[in-house]
Design a protein around this motif. Structure first.
Motif, PDB file in Angstrom:
ATOM      1  N   UNK A  45       0.866  -1.174   0.000  1.00  0.00           N
ATOM      2  CA  UNK A  45       0.000   0.000   0.000  1.00  0.00           C
ATOM      3  C   UNK A  45       0.907   1.230   0.000  1.00  0.00           C
ATOM      4  N   UNK A  46       0.681   2.138  -0.944  1.00  0.00           N
ATOM      5  CA  UNK A  46       1.447   3.371  -1.024  1.00  0.00           C
ATOM      6  C   UNK A  46       0.561   4.528  -0.587  1.00  0.00           C
ATOM      7  N   UNK A  47       1.034   5.295   0.403  1.00  0.00           N
ATOM      8  CA  UNK A  47       0.316   6.471   0.884  1.00  0.00           C
ATOM      9  C   UNK A  47       1.140   7.692   0.497  1.00  0.00           C
ATOM     10  N   UNK A  48       0.505   8.642  -0.176  1.00  0.00           N
ATOM     11  CA  UNK A  48       1.183   9.864  -0.585  1.00  0.00           C
ATOM     12  C   UNK A  48       0.900  10.946   0.440  1.00  0.00           C
ATOM     13  N   UNK A  73       0.098  -6.678   4.445  1.00  0.00           N
ATOM     14  CA  UNK A  73       0.583  -5.749   3.421  1.00  0.00           C
ATOM     15  C   UNK A  73       1.709  -4.871   3.964  1.00  0.00           C
ATOM     16  N   UNK A  74       2.660  -4.541   3.071  1.00  0.00           N
ATOM     17  CA  UNK A  74       3.713  -3.586   3.411  1.00  0.00           C
ATOM     18  C   UNK A  74       3.157  -2.185   3.218  1.00  0.00           C
ATOM     19  N   UNK A  75       3.410  -1.309   4.161  1.00  0.00           N
ATOM     20  CA  UNK A  75       2.921   0.064   4.081  1.00  0.00           C
ATOM     21  C   UNK A  75       4.074   0.983   3.694  1.00  0.00           C
ATOM     22  N   UNK A  93       5.324   3.961   8.865  1.00  0.00           N
ATOM     23  CA  UNK A  93       5.198   3.013   7.755  1.00  0.00           C
ATOM     24  C   UNK A  93       6.384   2.064   7.765  1.00  0.00           C
ATOM     25  N   UNK A  94       6.226   0.961   7.034  1.00  0.00           N
ATOM     26  CA  UNK A  94       7.319  -0.003   6.923  1.00  0.00           C
ATOM     27  C   UNK A  94       8.478   0.574   6.109  1.00  0.00           C
ATOM     28  N   UNK A  95       8.155   1.306   5.049  1.00  0.00           N
ATOM     29  CA  UNK A  95       9.169   1.912   4.186  1.00  0.00           C
ATOM     30  C   UNK A  95       8.785   3.368   3.963  1.00  0.00           C
ATOM     31  N   UNK A  96       9.743   4.266   4.125  1.00  0.00           N
ATOM     32  CA  UNK A  96       9.482   5.685   3.931  1.00  0.00           C
ATOM     33  C   UNK A  96      10.364   6.175   2.782  1.00  0.00           C
TER      34      UNK A  96
END
Length: 109
Positions: A45-48, A73-75, A93-96
């Motif tokens: 999941x990509x959050x902008x 899911x990876x966030x 988030x998991x990845x920034x």
């Protein structure tokens, strides 16, 4: 409506497109156009995030809800470099990821 000389909304074009859609029969989509997706099948999941630190703070409950609802899911969070430190310390988030450059803010008149 124009913003920075770019046309965002033209009521005549919108009316014409809706009229043509209704005439062609595509105004009402079929019932099964967007079937539901199983939660376990969503892997990323990509959050902008837009360039303000306050937006990140307001996003925190939504990001927590996404983590809870989509457990497998990876966030990923996409933000500006100025916000990255806050997002990492808050473990949002998991990845920034960051934009390649800072967006300049124009002062209000």
């Amino acid at each position: 409506m124009k913003i920075n000389e770019q046309e965002i909304l033209n009521p005549r074009k919108l009316y014409l497109s809706r009229l043509l859609s209704r005439i062609s029969g595509n105004y009402f989509p079929p019932k099964n156009v967007n079937p539901p997706v199983e939660r376990k099948k969503i892997r990323k999941i990509l959050v902008l995030e837009h360039e303000c630190i306050g937006d990140v703070i307001m996003l925190e409950p939504a990001l927590d809800a996404l983590r809870t609802f989509f457990e497998s899911a990876e966030l990923h969070l996409l933000c500006t470099p100025a916000v990255k430190d806050l997002a990492e310390k808050a473990d949002l988030a998991d990845h920034i990821h960051t934009y390649p450059f800072e967006i300049p803010v124009r002062p209000l008149l």
